[in-house]
Design a protein around this motif. Structure first.
Motif, PDB file in Angstrom:
ATOM      1  N   ASP A   1       2.216  11.462  -4.720  1.00  0.00           N
ATOM      2  CA  ASP A   1       1.172  10.526  -4.285  1.00  0.00           C
ATOM      3  C   ASP A   1       0.066  10.506  -5.334  1.00  0.00           C
ATOM      4  O   ASP A   1      -0.696  11.462  -5.484  1.00  0.00           O
ATOM      5  CB  ASP A   1       0.639  10.982  -2.916  1.00  0.00           C
ATOM      6  CG  ASP A   1      -0.332   9.980  -2.307  1.00  0.00           C
ATOM      7  OD1 ASP A   1      -0.879   9.141  -3.049  1.00  0.00           O
ATOM      8  OD2 ASP A   1      -0.551  10.058  -1.082  1.00  0.00           O
TER       9      ASP A   1
ATOM     10  N   ARG B   1      -4.897  -4.809   0.592  1.00  0.00           N
ATOM     11  CA  ARG B   1      -3.558  -4.261   0.667  1.00  0.00           C
ATOM     12  C   ARG B   1      -2.639  -4.580  -0.502  1.00  0.00           C
ATOM     13  O   ARG B   1      -1.995  -5.627  -0.531  1.00  0.00           O
ATOM     14  CB  ARG B   1      -2.843  -4.668   1.995  1.00  0.00           C
ATOM     15  CG  ARG B   1      -3.622  -4.523   3.259  1.00  0.00           C
ATOM     16  CD  ARG B   1      -4.086  -3.105   3.556  1.00  0.00           C
ATOM     17  NE  ARG B   1      -3.011  -2.139   3.422  1.00  0.00           N
ATOM     18  CZ  ARG B   1      -3.212  -0.914   2.901  1.00  0.00           C
ATOM     19  NH1 ARG B   1      -4.411  -0.521   2.507  1.00  0.00           N
ATOM     20  NH2 ARG B   1      -2.214  -0.081   2.805  1.00  0.00           N
TER      21      ARG B   1
ATOM     22  N   GLY C   1       0.826  -1.210   0.000  1.00  0.00           N
ATOM     23  CA  GLY C   1       0.000   0.000   0.000  1.00  0.00           C
ATOM     24  C   GLY C   1       0.853   1.249   0.000  1.00  0.00           C
ATOM     25  O   GLY C   1       2.053   1.211   0.280  1.00  0.00           O
ATOM     26  N   ALA C   2       0.224   2.353  -0.340  1.00  0.00           N
ATOM     27  CA  ALA C   2       0.958   3.614  -0.477  1.00  0.00           C
ATOM     28  C   ALA C   2       1.356   4.197   0.878  1.00  0.00           C
ATOM     29  O   ALA C   2       2.416   4.799   1.018  1.00  0.00           O
ATOM     30  CB  ALA C   2       0.113   4.623  -1.258  1.00  0.00           C
ATOM     31  N   LYS C   3       0.511   3.988   1.869  1.00  0.00           N
ATOM     32  CA  LYS C   3       0.787   4.616   3.166  1.00  0.00           C
ATOM     33  C   LYS C   3       2.100   4.121   3.762  1.00  0.00           C
ATOM     34  O   LYS C   3       2.926   4.912   4.219  1.00  0.00           O
ATOM     35  CB  LYS C   3      -0.369   4.340   4.122  1.00  0.00           C
ATOM     36  CG  LYS C   3      -0.292   5.105   5.429  1.00  0.00           C
ATOM     37  CD  LYS C   3      -1.533   4.768   6.238  1.00  0.00           C
ATOM     38  CE  LYS C   3      -1.544   5.422   7.595  1.00  0.00           C
ATOM     39  NZ  LYS C   3      -2.790   5.090   8.310  1.00  0.00           N
TER      40      LYS C   3
ATOM     41  N   CYS D   1       0.291  15.680  -3.957  1.00  0.00           N
ATOM     42  CA  CYS D   1      -0.758  14.676  -4.053  1.00  0.00           C
ATOM     43  C   CYS D   1      -1.785  15.185  -5.045  1.00  0.00           C
ATOM     44  O   CYS D   1      -2.419  16.207  -4.826  1.00  0.00           O
ATOM     45  CB  CYS D   1      -1.396  14.469  -2.675  1.00  0.00           C
ATOM     46  SG  CYS D   1      -2.768  13.294  -2.665  1.00  0.00           S
TER      47      CYS D   1
ATOM     48  N   SER E   1      -5.879   0.667  -3.515  1.00  0.00           N
ATOM     49  CA  SER E   1      -6.898   0.887  -2.478  1.00  0.00           C
ATOM     50  C   SER E   1      -8.139   1.570  -3.028  1.00  0.00           C
ATOM     51  O   SER E   1      -9.246   1.060  -2.908  1.00  0.00           O
ATOM     52  CB  SER E   1      -6.322   1.724  -1.336  1.00  0.00           C
ATOM     53  OG  SER E   1      -5.513   0.916  -0.514  1.00  0.00           O
ATOM     54  N   LYS E   2      -7.963   2.728  -3.631  1.00  0.00           N
ATOM     55  CA  LYS E   2      -9.108   3.489  -4.123  1.00  0.00           C
ATOM     56  C   LYS E   2      -9.447   3.038  -5.537  1.00  0.00           C
ATOM     57  O   LYS E   2     -10.588   3.078  -5.965  1.00  0.00           O
ATOM     58  CB  LYS E   2      -8.825   5.000  -4.090  1.00  0.00           C
ATOM     59  CG  LYS E   2      -8.157   5.496  -2.803  1.00  0.00           C
ATOM     60  CD  LYS E   2      -9.026   5.377  -1.580  1.00  0.00           C
ATOM     61  CE  LYS E   2      -8.280   5.422  -0.250  1.00  0.00           C
ATOM     62  NZ  LYS E   2      -7.175   6.304  -0.073  1.00  0.00           N
TER      63      LYS E   2
ATOM     64  N   SER F   1      -1.579   3.064  -5.512  1.00  0.00           N
ATOM     65  CA  SER F   1      -2.237   2.098  -4.651  1.00  0.00           C
ATOM     66  C   SER F   1      -3.459   1.525  -5.342  1.00  0.00           C
ATOM     67  O   SER F   1      -4.110   2.199  -6.132  1.00  0.00           O
ATOM     68  CB  SER F   1      -2.652   2.827  -3.380  1.00  0.00           C
ATOM     69  OG  SER F   1      -3.515   2.027  -2.624  1.00  0.00           O
TER      70      SER F   1
ATOM     71  N   ALA G   1      -2.408   8.201  -5.547  1.00  0.00           N
ATOM     72  CA  ALA G   1      -3.392   7.205  -5.091  1.00  0.00           C
ATOM     73  C   ALA G   1      -4.749   7.338  -5.784  1.00  0.00           C
ATOM     74  O   ALA G   1      -5.509   6.379  -5.848  1.00  0.00           O
ATOM     75  CB  ALA G   1      -3.572   7.306  -3.579  1.00  0.00           C
ATOM     76  N   TYR G   2      -5.023   8.549  -6.319  1.00  0.00           N
ATOM     77  CA  TYR G   2      -6.335   8.774  -6.945  1.00  0.00           C
ATOM     78  C   TYR G   2      -6.252   8.948  -8.460  1.00  0.00           C
ATOM     79  O   TYR G   2      -7.188   9.464  -9.076  1.00  0.00           O
ATOM     80  CB  TYR G   2      -7.018   9.989  -6.298  1.00  0.00           C
ATOM     81  CG  TYR G   2      -7.299   9.765  -4.833  1.00  0.00           C
ATOM     82  CD1 TYR G   2      -8.465   9.109  -4.433  1.00  0.00           C
ATOM     83  CD2 TYR G   2      -6.390  10.163  -3.863  1.00  0.00           C
ATOM     84  CE1 TYR G   2      -8.704   8.857  -3.093  1.00  0.00           C
ATOM     85  CE2 TYR G   2      -6.626   9.919  -2.518  1.00  0.00           C
ATOM     86  CZ  TYR G   2      -7.788   9.270  -2.142  1.00  0.00           C
ATOM     87  OH  TYR G   2      -8.026   9.011  -0.815  1.00  0.00           O
TER      88      TYR G   2
ATOM     89  N   TYR H   1      -2.858  15.488   3.533  1.00  0.00           N
ATOM     90  CA  TYR H   1      -3.018  14.127   4.058  1.00  0.00           C
ATOM     91  C   TYR H   1      -2.029  13.999   5.228  1.00  0.00           C
ATOM     92  O   TYR H   1      -0.826  14.167   5.017  1.00  0.00           O
ATOM     93  CB  TYR H   1      -2.663  13.176   2.907  1.00  0.00           C
ATOM     94  CG  TYR H   1      -2.716  11.694   3.135  1.00  0.00           C
ATOM     95  CD1 TYR H   1      -3.882  11.067   3.565  1.00  0.00           C
ATOM     96  CD2 TYR H   1      -1.594  10.894   2.857  1.00  0.00           C
ATOM     97  CE1 TYR H   1      -3.928   9.687   3.714  1.00  0.00           C
ATOM     98  CE2 TYR H   1      -1.640   9.511   3.005  1.00  0.00           C
ATOM     99  CZ  TYR H   1      -2.804   8.915   3.438  1.00  0.00           C
ATOM    100  OH  TYR H   1      -2.849   7.546   3.578  1.00  0.00           O
TER     101      TYR H   1
ATOM    102  N   ASN I   1      -6.130  14.611  -1.859  1.00  0.00           N
ATOM    103  CA  ASN I   1      -6.924  14.370  -0.669  1.00  0.00           C
ATOM    104  C   ASN I   1      -6.423  15.381   0.346  1.00  0.00           C
ATOM    105  O   ASN I   1      -5.217  15.364   0.621  1.00  0.00           O
ATOM    106  CB  ASN I   1      -6.677  12.936  -0.152  1.00  0.00           C
ATOM    107  CG  ASN I   1      -7.479  12.640   1.084  1.00  0.00           C
ATOM    108  OD1 ASN I   1      -8.349  13.397   1.488  1.00  0.00           O
ATOM    109  ND2 ASN I   1      -7.176  11.513   1.721  1.00  0.00           N
TER     110      ASN I   1
HETATM  111  C1  LIG Z   1      -6.114   6.391   0.649  1.00  0.00           C
HETATM  112  C2  LIG Z   1      -4.853   7.115   0.356  1.00  0.00           C
HETATM  113  C3  LIG Z   1      -3.670   6.430   0.073  1.00  0.00           C
HETATM  114  C4  LIG Z   1      -3.683   4.918  -0.045  1.00  0.00           C
HETATM  115  O1  LIG Z   1      -3.145   4.325   1.045  1.00  0.00           O
HETATM  116  P1  LIG Z   1      -3.026   2.765   1.073  1.00  0.00           P
HETATM  117  O2  LIG Z   1      -2.024   2.528   2.162  1.00  0.00           O
HETATM  118  O3  LIG Z   1      -2.521   2.298  -0.248  1.00  0.00           O
HETATM  119  O4  LIG Z   1      -4.365   2.189   1.411  1.00  0.00           O
HETATM  120  C5  LIG Z   1      -2.520   7.146  -0.190  1.00  0.00           C
HETATM  121  N1  LIG Z   1      -2.522   8.489  -0.188  1.00  0.00           N
HETATM  122  C6  LIG Z   1      -3.636   9.188   0.052  1.00  0.00           C
HETATM  123  C7  LIG Z   1      -3.602  10.664  -0.017  1.00  0.00           C
HETATM  124  C8  LIG Z   1      -4.835   8.531   0.353  1.00  0.00           C
HETATM  125  O5  LIG Z   1      -5.930   9.236   0.612  1.00  0.00           O
END
Ligand SMILES: *Cc1c(COP(=O)(O)O)cnc(C)c1O
Length: 391
Positions: A203, A245, A105-107, A171, A236-237, A234, A205-206, A130, A175
């Motif tokens: 970042d 993950r 995951g990115a986080k 980003c 995730s989204k 990621s 992620a979106y 973020y 976000n």
């Molecule tokens: C949701 C999100 C992520 C994704 O995080 P994961 O660890 O991959 O779930 C990354 N950066 C931002 C800004 C987010 O909102």
């Protein structure tokens, strides 16, 4: 032993706990009222069929001696990396396979990448932000400078020549604001980073929410980015992997003559043992034609939600951005209410829960984030309540 005292400098985030407390209190006192949550930053639609099928098959493989998998390559299996590579290629970006690192995951990677940089680097972070970027650097004891994202720059700040930083976070789509940099703006950042010998931590992620072909989904669409930018992405989204993950990070060999790429490989092989085989097979399915079609249906569902919210705000002249290339809608609280005043106002009058912008930084004060991750039914109900109430 001595503890890392930098942890004392992390500000406690009361944002989501305060929201929960207020919502619970309201629910207790008003048991007959239905609360609609548009504050969530998590996806709600399930994994698509292609992914579930791949996860099942891979699980079965793990139970058979001939197809069992133990430790895999720390940087990810080739079958997934080649899919990611092709995904970039479709977007006009050519990457070497060893520039792509599969992660959980990115986080985690956004935090872990900091292993590569000296503590005396200065970090530049746009505000609102973020919170992960700020907290991970505070833990390490790095100095942070903020740049203002505000209505004057459409929440898309550009570098100020007078402010220098070694590590820059961007980003886009953003976000919490949903703002997206265009290519010209990102080029300004890339040039600034190359001139100042800085690194951009991008970042993305979106990125999958961007549909306008003229807007960049990757920073590598910008000339010069491969010598200054690391990109985090990621599933995730993109594919509802928040609980499953999987993500990927790109560390180009053009930065510091390949030094950062080498260091990141070394870091990962030392501290990380890879994403589970089963999960990587599930991730692989996301990049198949069927998987892409199925996740697109989910993304369209969220986008339609965003459109519905945006339309009702427009109708009632509430200033807002985002929602078009992002699941987030960032609005200016009407009548100069503060973020928390507007939170209470919505909760008490229409039982809609959002996220106060002030929770993302000082420039978020007076703003509010709504998300499109709710169900269609709830989103429609929220829109109706807003429309009736705002009359
Ligand atoms: C949701 C999100 C992520 C994704 O995080 P994961 O660890 O991959 O779930 C990354 N950066 C931002 C800004 C987010 O909102």
């Amino acid at each position: 032993m001595n503890v890392n005292t930098n942890y004392q400098n992390i500000s406690d985030s009361y944002l989501f706990s305060t929201i929960a407390k207020k919502v619970n209190e309201f629910a207790e006192n008003n048991p007959d009222k239905k609360i609609i949550r548009l504050g969530i930053g998590d996806v709600t639609l399930p994994l698509c069929k292609a992914v579930v099928e791949a996860l099942k098959n891979a699980s079965s493989e793990m139970g058979v001696k001939e197809t069992f998998h133990g430790y895999g390559p720390e940087q990810g299996y080739e079958f997934l990396k080649s899919k990611v590579q092709a995904y970039y290629e479709d977007n006009g970006v050519n990457l070497d396979s060893d520039e792509i690192f599969i992660s959980d995951g990115a986080k985690s990677d956004l935090g872990n990448i900091l292993d590569l940089f000296a503590v005396d680097n200065t970090v530049m972070v746009p505000d609102p932000v973020y919170p992960v970027y700020v907290d991970t650097n505070t833990m390490a004891g790095r100095k942070i400078v903020y740049i203002d994202a505000n209505a004057d720059n459409n929440f898309l700040p550009l570098p100020e020549k007078s402010v220098k930083a070694d590590i820059i976070y961007l980003c886009s789509p953003n976000n919490p604001t949903g703002a997206v940099y265009n290519k010209e703006q990102l080029k300004v950042w890339v040039d600034y980073a190359n001139e100042n010998h800085s690194v951009i931590l991008f970042d993305a992620a979106y990125e999958c929410f961007v549909t306008d072909e003229n807007l960049p989904r990757s920073i590598y669409e910008i000339e010069g980015a491969k010598t200054c930018a690391i990109e985090f992405c990621s599933l995730s989204k993109m594919a509802g992997f928040t609980g499953t993950r999987c993500g990927y990070t790109v560390v180009p060999k053009g930065i510091e003559d390949g030094l950062l790429n080498k260091m990141w490989l070394r870091r990962q092989t030392t501290k990380f043992n890879g994403v589970p085989y089963i999960i990587q097979r599930g991730a692989e399915a996301v990049f198949t034609p069927v998987g892409q079609k199925e996740i697109q249906e989910n993304l369209n569902y969220y986008k339609e939600n965003a459109k519905l919210i945006s339309e009702v705000l427009k109708k009632h002249n509430i200033w807002h951005i985002g929602g078009t290339h992002s699941p987030y809608i960032w609005l200016k609280c009407p009548d100069n209410m503060s973020s928390w005043e507007f939170f209470d106002y919505l909760l008490n009058n229409v039982q809609i829960v959002g996220t106060p912008g002030s929770g993302f930084g000082k420039n978020g004060e007076g703003y509010f984030r709504l998300t499109s991750f709710g169900s269609r039914e709830n989103t429609l109900e929220a829109v109706k309540r807003l429309d009736d109430f705002l009359k």
